[in-house]
Design a protein around this motif. Sequence first.
Motif, PDB file in Angstrom:
ATOM      1  N   GLN A 131     -16.196  70.092  76.286  1.00 53.65           N
ATOM      2  CA  GLN A 131     -16.214  69.250  75.010  1.00 53.65           C
ATOM      3  C   GLN A 131     -15.190  68.557  74.504  1.00 53.65           C
ATOM      4  N   ALA A 132     -13.878  69.177  74.829  1.00 53.20           N
ATOM      5  CA  ALA A 132     -12.576  68.667  74.354  1.00 53.20           C
ATOM      6  C   ALA A 132     -12.355  67.373  75.066  1.00 53.20           C
ATOM      7  N   VAL A 133     -12.423  67.457  76.415  1.00 48.87           N
ATOM      8  CA  VAL A 133     -12.420  66.128  77.393  1.00 48.87           C
ATOM      9  C   VAL A 133     -13.350  65.199  77.007  1.00 48.87           C
ATOM     10  N   THR A 134     -14.682  65.215  76.620  1.00 44.39           N
ATOM     11  CA  THR A 134     -15.623  64.516  76.291  1.00 44.39           C
ATOM     12  C   THR A 134     -15.221  63.559  74.984  1.00 44.39           C
ATOM     13  N   THR A 135     -14.535  64.586  74.131  1.00 44.06           N
ATOM     14  CA  THR A 135     -14.295  64.021  72.721  1.00 44.06           C
ATOM     15  C   THR A 135     -13.122  63.059  72.991  1.00 44.06           C
ATOM     16  N   VAL A 136     -11.924  63.569  73.760  1.00 44.37           N
ATOM     17  CA  VAL A 136     -10.963  62.537  74.132  1.00 44.37           C
ATOM     18  C   VAL A 136     -11.363  61.571  74.743  1.00 44.37           C
ATOM     19  N   VAL A 137     -12.298  61.424  75.757  1.00 45.09           N
ATOM     20  CA  VAL A 137     -12.752  60.213  76.302  1.00 45.09           C
ATOM     21  C   VAL A 137     -13.530  59.252  75.339  1.00 45.09           C
ATOM     22  N   ASP A 138     -14.246  59.785  74.289  1.00 49.48           N
ATOM     23  CA  ASP A 138     -14.830  59.147  73.303  1.00 49.48           C
ATOM     24  C   ASP A 138     -13.854  58.367  72.459  1.00 49.48           C
ATOM     25  N   LEU A 139     -12.765  59.225  72.127  1.00 50.97           N
ATOM     26  CA  LEU A 139     -12.005  58.296  71.282  1.00 50.97           C
ATOM     27  C   LEU A 139     -11.146  57.083  72.025  1.00 50.97           C
ATOM     28  N   LEU A 140     -10.923  57.382  73.352  1.00 48.45           N
ATOM     29  CA  LEU A 140     -10.290  56.275  74.210  1.00 48.45           C
ATOM     30  C   LEU A 140     -11.293  55.155  74.273  1.00 48.45           C
ATOM     31  N   ILE A 141     -12.516  55.489  74.369  1.00 51.52           N
ATOM     32  CA  ILE A 141     -13.445  54.377  74.305  1.00 51.52           C
ATOM     33  C   ILE A 141     -13.406  53.452  72.961  1.00 51.52           C
ATOM     34  N   ILE A 142     -13.455  54.393  71.890  1.00 51.63           N
ATOM     35  CA  ILE A 142     -13.353  53.709  70.635  1.00 51.63           C
ATOM     36  C   ILE A 142     -12.299  52.822  70.407  1.00 51.63           C
ATOM     37  N   ALA A 143     -11.066  53.235  71.075  1.00 47.95           N
ATOM     38  CA  ALA A 143      -9.754  52.711  70.841  1.00 47.95           C
ATOM     39  C   ALA A 143      -9.936  51.371  71.605  1.00 47.95           C
ATOM     40  N   PHE A 144     -10.622  51.367  72.764  1.00 49.20           N
ATOM     41  CA  PHE A 144     -10.826  50.070  73.471  1.00 49.20           C
ATOM     42  C   PHE A 144     -11.923  49.190  72.674  1.00 49.20           C
ATOM     43  N   PHE A 145     -12.769  49.683  72.005  1.00 45.37           N
ATOM     44  CA  PHE A 145     -13.604  49.032  71.102  1.00 45.37           C
ATOM     45  C   PHE A 145     -12.765  48.202  70.003  1.00 45.37           C
ATOM     46  N   ILE A 146     -11.778  48.837  69.535  1.00 42.96           N
ATOM     47  CA  ILE A 146     -11.186  48.303  68.488  1.00 42.96           C
ATOM     48  C   ILE A 146     -10.025  47.154  68.741  1.00 42.96           C
ATOM     49  N   VAL A 147      -9.549  47.102  70.011  1.00 42.03           N
ATOM     50  CA  VAL A 147      -8.725  46.416  70.674  1.00 42.03           C
ATOM     51  C   VAL A 147      -9.467  45.029  71.314  1.00 42.03           C
ATOM     52  N   THR A 148     -10.883  45.326  71.488  1.00 38.58           N
ATOM     53  CA  THR A 148     -11.356  44.457  72.195  1.00 38.58           C
ATOM     54  C   THR A 148     -11.213  42.841  71.908  1.00 38.58           C
ATOM     55  N   ILE A 166     -12.642  46.359  82.699  1.00 34.20           N
ATOM     56  CA  ILE A 166     -12.568  47.405  81.805  1.00 34.20           C
ATOM     57  C   ILE A 166     -13.760  47.350  81.036  1.00 34.20           C
ATOM     58  N   ASP A 167     -14.618  46.397  80.525  1.00 39.20           N
ATOM     59  CA  ASP A 167     -15.693  46.416  79.842  1.00 39.20           C
ATOM     60  C   ASP A 167     -16.974  47.148  80.898  1.00 39.20           C
ATOM     61  N   TYR A 168     -16.950  46.798  81.835  1.00 43.96           N
ATOM     62  CA  TYR A 168     -17.988  47.448  82.654  1.00 43.96           C
ATOM     63  C   TYR A 168     -17.720  48.751  83.134  1.00 43.96           C
ATOM     64  N   SER A 169     -16.273  49.170  83.386  1.00 43.34           N
ATOM     65  CA  SER A 169     -16.246  50.486  83.534  1.00 43.34           C
ATOM     66  C   SER A 169     -16.418  51.524  82.363  1.00 43.34           C
ATOM     67  N   VAL A 170     -16.200  51.063  80.939  1.00 37.92           N
ATOM     68  CA  VAL A 170     -16.772  51.510  80.042  1.00 37.92           C
ATOM     69  C   VAL A 170     -18.062  51.861  79.964  1.00 37.92           C
ATOM     70  N   ALA A 171     -18.612  50.730  80.483  1.00 39.58           N
ATOM     71  CA  ALA A 171     -20.276  51.073  80.320  1.00 39.58           C
ATOM     72  C   ALA A 171     -20.575  51.877  81.328  1.00 39.58           C
ATOM     73  N   ILE A 172     -20.096  52.110  82.622  1.00 40.30           N
ATOM     74  CA  ILE A 172     -20.447  53.142  83.602  1.00 40.30           C
ATOM     75  C   ILE A 172     -20.325  54.518  83.033  1.00 40.30           C
ATOM     76  N   ILE A 173     -18.969  54.785  82.213  1.00 38.76           N
ATOM     77  CA  ILE A 173     -18.879  56.045  81.662  1.00 38.76           C
ATOM     78  C   ILE A 173     -19.892  56.237  80.710  1.00 38.76           C
ATOM     79  N   MET A 174     -20.216  55.273  79.898  1.00 41.01           N
ATOM     80  CA  MET A 174     -21.214  55.781  78.884  1.00 41.01           C
ATOM     81  C   MET A 174     -22.736  55.960  79.326  1.00 41.01           C
ATOM     82  N   ILE A 175     -22.985  55.167  80.513  1.00 38.44           N
ATOM     83  CA  ILE A 175     -24.124  55.556  81.137  1.00 38.44           C
ATOM     84  C   ILE A 175     -24.121  57.088  81.893  1.00 38.44           C
ATOM     85  N   ALA A 176     -23.077  57.210  82.183  1.00 37.73           N
ATOM     86  CA  ALA A 176     -23.207  58.846  82.898  1.00 37.73           C
ATOM     87  C   ALA A 176     -23.110  59.690  81.674  1.00 37.73           C
ATOM     88  N   GLU A 177     -22.487  59.672  80.544  1.00 39.76           N
ATOM     89  CA  GLU A 177     -22.448  60.303  79.176  1.00 39.76           C
ATOM     90  C   GLU A 177     -23.785  60.477  78.909  1.00 39.76           C
TER      91      GLU A 177
END
Length: 265
Positions: A35-52, A64-75
């Motif tokens: 759960q801690a790892v998934t939270t950290v990954v979520d925060l990194l994804i949000i950081a990417f969204f902020i600097v998009t 990077i965009d499609y890589s984040v999409a793959i991570i979100m699909i898996a999650e």
Amino acid sequence: MDSPDSSPPKSRFETFRDRLRQLYHGRSPAALRFQAVTTVVDLLIIAFFIVTPLLREKSAFLWIDYSVAIIMIAEIGARLLASTNMLRLLRQPTMLLDLFILSTLLMPQWLENFGFLRILRLWSLSHKGIVWAQFRTTRFREWENVVRALSNIATFLFVVTGFVYTFFFQQEGGLESYVQALYFTVATVTTTGFGDVTLPGIAGKLTSIVVMIVGITLFVRLAQALFRPNKVLFPCPECALQRHEPDAVYCKACGHKLKIPDDEA
């Protein structure tokens, strides 16, 4: 001869789903680490969204965009498998929001103007029970309401910044324009109103009005969370009242005797 009550062995798929449920909803050390790892990954994804907005013109942006999409699909897929009722989960606002964000990742050229809404992932994260379950296991659990209020303000600030940048500053582009959008948002939300950065036209004035009204409301909520007397979150078994004084012995609403766990024990 097998007993008539014996259940058939679980398939690998069912075993896998059970394991996901334990990881997402369990309290074991392995589950807490997951759960801690998934939270950290979520925060990194949000950081990417902020600097998009600053990365959109870079050659590596789509990778990077499609890589984040793959991570979100898996999650999202893992959350669905871990759920006992997939249809109910799909109807939840946080899941619908995540699916919309995923669509903006998969179709960035067509949904470019809606990219700023990806920051709402921070609001989605703030409504996940996983995050607050971890929070309540620490001595900082009395700060939960403050952190919730801060996450709401941060979400609002960056969503509005993305909106202002997309529709008013995007033609100029670059870091300076994004900082201008952020500066305008903070100055408007706090009602400082320096006036050196303003939005043109009727649309700009209406945007400023909405930002000020919603911003004031969120800051009031933050002030309440900061200065409201500290209470313990513990549901009364009789009337279900949630908030009590830290040293309360009886519920102030119904008089039922409470057994609030002592953190120092």
